[in-house]
Design a protein around this motif. Sequence first.
Motif, mmCIF file in Angstrom:
data_model
loop_
_atom_site.group_PDB
_atom_site.id
_atom_site.type_symbol
_atom_site.label_atom_id
_atom_site.label_comp_id
_atom_site.label_asym_id
_atom_site.label_seq_id
_atom_site.Cartn_x
_atom_site.Cartn_y
_atom_site.Cartn_z
ATOM 1 N N ASP A 126 38.059 57.829 45.730
ATOM 2 C CA ASP A 126 38.975 58.939 45.959
ATOM 3 C C ASP A 126 40.412 58.440 45.952
ATOM 4 O O ASP A 126 40.741 57.446 46.618
ATOM 5 C CB ASP A 126 38.672 59.622 47.294
ATOM 6 N N ARG A 146 38.012 60.624 41.917
ATOM 7 C CA ARG A 146 38.399 61.971 42.317
ATOM 8 C C ARG A 146 39.834 61.983 42.831
ATOM 9 O O ARG A 146 40.212 61.177 43.682
ATOM 10 C CB ARG A 146 37.475 62.506 43.416
ATOM 11 N N ASN A 174 32.606 67.852 42.980
ATOM 12 C CA ASN A 174 33.844 67.674 42.244
ATOM 13 C C ASN A 174 35.041 68.101 43.078
ATOM 14 O O ASN A 174 34.954 69.007 43.910
ATOM 15 C CB ASN A 174 33.821 68.494 40.948
ATOM 16 N N SER A 175 36.171 67.437 42.860
ATOM 17 C CA SER A 175 37.413 67.817 43.514
ATOM 18 C C SER A 175 38.125 68.877 42.680
ATOM 19 O O SER A 175 38.088 68.848 41.449
ATOM 20 C CB SER A 175 38.319 66.594 43.680
ATOM 21 N N SER A 198 37.443 63.872 38.332
ATOM 22 C CA SER A 198 37.740 65.242 38.736
ATOM 23 C C SER A 198 38.954 65.248 39.657
ATOM 24 O O SER A 198 39.367 64.219 40.191
ATOM 25 C CB SER A 198 36.527 65.879 39.447
#
Length: 222
Positions: A126, A146, A174-175, A198
Amino acid sequence: SEKRLVTSNTPALDDAGNSVISSDGALLRVSSFGQTEIVRDGNVTGNAGVLIVEKGAKLQSDNSMLLDSTRDTIFAGDIAMNGGSLALNASRISLGNAPANTSGLVLSSPTFNLDELKLNSRRDLDIYGAVNLKTKELAIDAAAIRGVDNADKTAAITADNITLSNHGATPSSNSNATGTLNLTAKNIQLGSGQYAISGFNQVNFNASETLKGLGQVFATNT
Protein backbone atom coordinates in the motif's frame (compact mmCIF):
# COMPACT_ATOMS: atom_id res chain seq x y z
CA SER A 1 30.95 -14.25 9.91
CA GLU A 2 27.55 -13.12 11.13
CA LYS A 3 27.55 -9.71 12.78
CA ARG A 4 24.28 -10.33 14.55
CA LEU A 5 21.49 -12.90 14.45
CA VAL A 6 18.35 -12.42 16.51
CA THR A 7 15.92 -15.34 16.52
CA SER A 8 14.62 -17.99 18.89
CA ASN A 9 16.65 -20.68 17.15
CA THR A 10 19.32 -20.62 14.48
CA PRO A 11 17.44 -21.41 11.24
CA ALA A 12 18.32 -24.47 9.21
CA LEU A 13 19.47 -24.08 5.62
CA ASP A 14 18.09 -25.83 2.55
CA ASP A 15 20.20 -27.05 -0.36
CA ALA A 16 20.13 -23.57 -1.93
CA GLY A 17 21.40 -21.95 1.26
CA ASN A 18 18.05 -20.35 2.14
CA SER A 19 16.95 -20.12 5.77
CA VAL A 20 14.17 -22.60 6.60
CA ILE A 21 11.79 -21.69 9.42
CA SER A 22 8.68 -23.51 10.58
CA SER A 23 5.30 -21.74 10.49
CA ASP A 24 4.71 -18.34 12.18
CA GLY A 25 7.57 -16.35 13.61
CA ALA A 26 9.84 -13.32 13.34
CA LEU A 27 13.45 -13.03 12.24
CA LEU A 28 15.99 -10.21 12.18
CA ARG A 29 19.19 -10.93 10.26
CA VAL A 30 22.07 -8.46 9.97
CA SER A 31 25.00 -9.97 8.12
CA SER A 32 28.35 -9.35 6.49
CA PHE A 33 27.39 -11.99 3.92
CA GLY A 34 24.96 -11.67 1.01
CA GLN A 35 21.19 -11.72 1.15
CA THR A 36 19.23 -14.89 1.92
CA GLU A 37 15.66 -16.03 1.32
CA ILE A 38 13.28 -17.20 4.04
CA VAL A 39 11.48 -20.49 3.42
CA ARG A 40 8.67 -21.37 5.84
CA ASP A 41 8.01 -25.11 5.75
CA GLY A 42 4.89 -25.05 7.93
CA ASN A 43 1.44 -23.47 7.79
CA VAL A 44 1.58 -19.68 8.18
CA THR A 45 -1.54 -18.36 9.94
CA GLY A 46 -0.41 -14.81 10.71
CA ASN A 47 -1.70 -15.16 14.26
CA ALA A 48 1.79 -14.82 15.71
CA GLY A 49 5.20 -13.54 14.72
CA VAL A 50 5.76 -9.92 15.76
CA LEU A 51 9.09 -8.15 15.24
CA ILE A 52 9.60 -4.94 17.28
CA VAL A 53 12.41 -2.48 16.58
CA GLU A 54 12.06 0.26 19.16
CA LYS A 55 12.92 3.94 18.89
CA GLY A 56 16.65 4.48 19.40
CA ALA A 57 17.60 1.10 17.94
CA LYS A 58 19.97 1.30 14.98
CA LEU A 59 20.41 -1.57 12.53
CA GLN A 60 23.61 -1.22 10.52
CA SER A 61 25.26 -3.23 7.75
CA ASP A 62 26.98 -2.55 4.44
CA ASN A 63 26.16 -6.03 3.12
CA SER A 64 22.74 -7.50 3.88
CA MET A 65 19.83 -7.13 6.26
CA LEU A 66 16.53 -8.97 6.49
CA LEU A 67 13.45 -8.26 8.61
CA ASP A 68 10.80 -10.96 8.46
CA SER A 69 7.56 -11.36 10.40
CA THR A 70 4.40 -13.33 9.77
CA ARG A 71 2.14 -10.89 11.64
CA ASP A 72 3.47 -7.37 12.32
CA THR A 73 6.76 -5.49 12.24
CA ILE A 74 6.59 -2.50 14.54
CA PHE A 75 9.47 -0.34 13.37
CA ALA A 76 10.50 2.87 15.11
CA GLY A 77 14.28 2.56 14.81
CA ASP A 78 16.82 3.43 12.11
CA ILE A 79 18.28 1.40 9.25
CA ALA A 80 21.81 2.52 8.36
CA MET A 81 23.12 0.90 5.18
CA ASN A 82 25.69 2.17 2.71
CA GLY A 83 24.80 -0.02 -0.24
CA GLY A 84 24.06 -3.71 0.24
CA SER A 85 20.75 -5.55 0.17
CA LEU A 86 17.71 -4.94 2.38
CA ALA A 87 14.83 -7.45 2.39
CA LEU A 88 11.58 -6.61 4.17
CA ASN A 89 9.05 -9.43 4.53
CA ALA A 90 5.70 -8.87 6.23
CA SER A 91 2.02 -9.78 6.15
CA ARG A 92 1.42 -6.38 4.53
CA ILE A 93 3.75 -3.49 3.65
CA SER A 94 2.67 0.15 3.73
CA LEU A 95 4.72 3.10 2.52
CA GLY A 96 4.00 6.67 3.56
CA ASN A 97 1.69 8.21 6.14
CA ALA A 98 -0.38 5.14 7.02
CA PRO A 99 -2.90 5.34 9.89
CA ALA A 100 -1.85 4.31 13.39
CA ASN A 101 -2.18 0.59 14.11
CA THR A 102 -1.93 -0.36 10.44
CA SER A 103 -1.08 -4.06 10.32
CA GLY A 104 2.10 -5.50 8.84
CA LEU A 105 5.13 -3.22 8.29
CA VAL A 106 4.83 0.56 7.92
CA LEU A 107 7.68 2.66 6.49
CA SER A 108 6.62 6.28 6.85
CA SER A 109 9.81 7.56 5.17
CA PRO A 110 11.25 4.88 2.86
CA THR A 111 14.59 6.60 2.23
CA PHE A 112 17.59 4.27 1.97
CA ASN A 113 21.04 4.15 0.39
CA LEU A 114 20.94 0.64 -1.05
CA ASP A 115 22.15 -1.49 -3.91
CA GLU A 116 19.05 -3.69 -3.62
CA LEU A 117 15.65 -3.46 -1.93
CA LYS A 118 13.27 -6.41 -1.72
CA LEU A 119 9.70 -5.79 -0.56
CA ASN A 120 7.88 -9.08 0.04
CA SER A 121 4.27 -8.80 1.20
CA ARG A 122 1.99 -11.74 1.87
CA ARG A 123 -0.90 -9.47 0.89
CA ASP A 124 -0.52 -6.01 -0.70
CA LEU A 125 1.95 -3.14 -0.96
CA ASP A 126 0.00 0.00 0.00
CA ILE A 127 1.30 3.45 -0.99
CA TYR A 128 -0.13 6.35 0.98
CA GLY A 129 0.04 9.72 -0.73
CA ALA A 130 3.05 11.11 -2.60
CA VAL A 131 5.73 8.57 -1.68
CA ASN A 132 9.10 8.82 -3.43
CA LEU A 133 11.06 5.55 -3.38
CA LYS A 134 14.51 5.32 -4.98
CA THR A 135 17.03 2.48 -5.08
CA LYS A 136 19.25 0.66 -7.59
CA GLU A 137 17.64 -2.79 -7.73
CA LEU A 138 14.01 -3.10 -6.62
CA ALA A 139 11.95 -6.28 -6.35
CA ILE A 140 8.31 -6.10 -5.25
CA ASP A 141 6.56 -9.39 -4.51
CA ALA A 142 2.93 -8.75 -3.57
CA ALA A 143 -0.63 -9.46 -4.64
CA ALA A 144 -1.20 -5.81 -5.51
CA ILE A 145 0.24 -2.30 -5.42
CA ARG A 146 -2.53 -0.09 -4.05
CA GLY A 147 -2.71 3.69 -3.86
CA VAL A 148 -4.41 5.05 -0.73
CA ASP A 149 -5.35 8.63 0.28
CA ASN A 150 -3.63 10.03 -2.80
CA ALA A 151 -6.06 12.42 -4.50
CA ASP A 152 -4.11 14.86 -6.73
CA LYS A 153 -0.83 13.28 -5.59
CA THR A 154 1.90 11.42 -7.45
CA ALA A 155 3.85 8.46 -6.07
CA ALA A 156 7.20 7.77 -7.73
CA ILE A 157 9.17 4.52 -7.74
CA THR A 158 12.59 4.87 -9.37
CA ALA A 159 15.37 2.29 -9.79
CA ASP A 160 17.87 0.97 -12.31
CA ASN A 161 15.86 -2.26 -12.49
CA ILE A 162 12.35 -2.93 -11.21
CA THR A 163 10.85 -6.44 -10.93
CA LEU A 164 7.20 -7.08 -10.04
CA SER A 165 5.99 -10.56 -9.08
CA ASN A 166 3.60 -12.53 -6.90
CA HIS A 167 4.67 -15.87 -5.44
CA GLY A 168 1.48 -16.68 -3.56
CA ALA A 169 0.35 -13.45 -1.88
CA THR A 170 -3.39 -13.03 -1.28
CA PRO A 171 -5.02 -9.79 -2.48
CA SER A 172 -7.26 -7.48 -0.50
CA SER A 173 -10.07 -5.48 -2.11
CA ASN A 174 -9.20 -2.96 -4.81
CA SER A 175 -8.53 0.62 -3.76
CA ASN A 176 -10.72 3.39 -5.20
CA ALA A 177 -8.17 6.17 -4.68
CA THR A 178 -7.33 8.47 -7.59
CA GLY A 179 -3.64 9.45 -7.65
CA THR A 180 -0.83 8.86 -10.13
CA LEU A 181 1.91 6.22 -10.00
CA ASN A 182 5.18 6.56 -11.92
CA LEU A 183 7.49 3.54 -12.22
CA THR A 184 10.76 4.62 -13.80
CA ALA A 185 13.75 2.39 -14.55
CA LYS A 186 16.18 1.31 -17.22
CA ASN A 187 14.55 -2.14 -17.15
CA ILE A 188 11.11 -3.12 -15.87
CA GLN A 189 10.37 -6.83 -15.52
CA LEU A 190 6.78 -8.01 -15.05
CA GLY A 191 7.73 -11.24 -13.34
CA SER A 192 5.79 -14.40 -12.60
CA GLY A 193 2.34 -14.56 -11.02
CA GLN A 194 -0.76 -12.39 -11.11
CA TYR A 195 -0.81 -9.00 -9.43
CA ALA A 196 -2.91 -5.87 -9.58
CA ILE A 197 -2.38 -2.13 -9.48
CA SER A 198 -5.31 -0.19 -8.07
CA GLY A 199 -6.04 3.17 -6.49
CA PHE A 200 -4.46 5.22 -9.29
CA ASN A 201 -6.18 7.07 -12.10
CA GLN A 202 -2.94 6.94 -14.05
CA VAL A 203 -0.03 4.46 -14.00
CA ASN A 204 3.08 5.24 -16.04
CA PHE A 205 5.68 2.56 -16.85
CA ASN A 206 8.79 4.48 -17.95
CA ALA A 207 11.47 2.03 -19.12
CA SER A 208 14.42 3.59 -20.95
CA GLU A 209 15.77 0.22 -22.17
CA THR A 210 13.42 -2.75 -21.77
CA LEU A 211 9.91 -3.57 -20.54
CA LYS A 212 9.42 -7.33 -20.36
CA GLY A 213 6.40 -9.33 -19.24
CA LEU A 214 6.03 -12.86 -17.88
CA GLY A 215 3.25 -12.45 -15.35
CA GLN A 216 -0.14 -10.78 -15.59
CA VAL A 217 -0.72 -7.33 -14.17
CA PHE A 218 -4.28 -6.04 -13.77
CA ALA A 219 -4.81 -2.29 -13.48
CA THR A 220 -8.03 -0.89 -12.06
CA ASN A 221 -9.14 2.75 -11.71
CA THR A 222 -6.69 3.68 -14.49
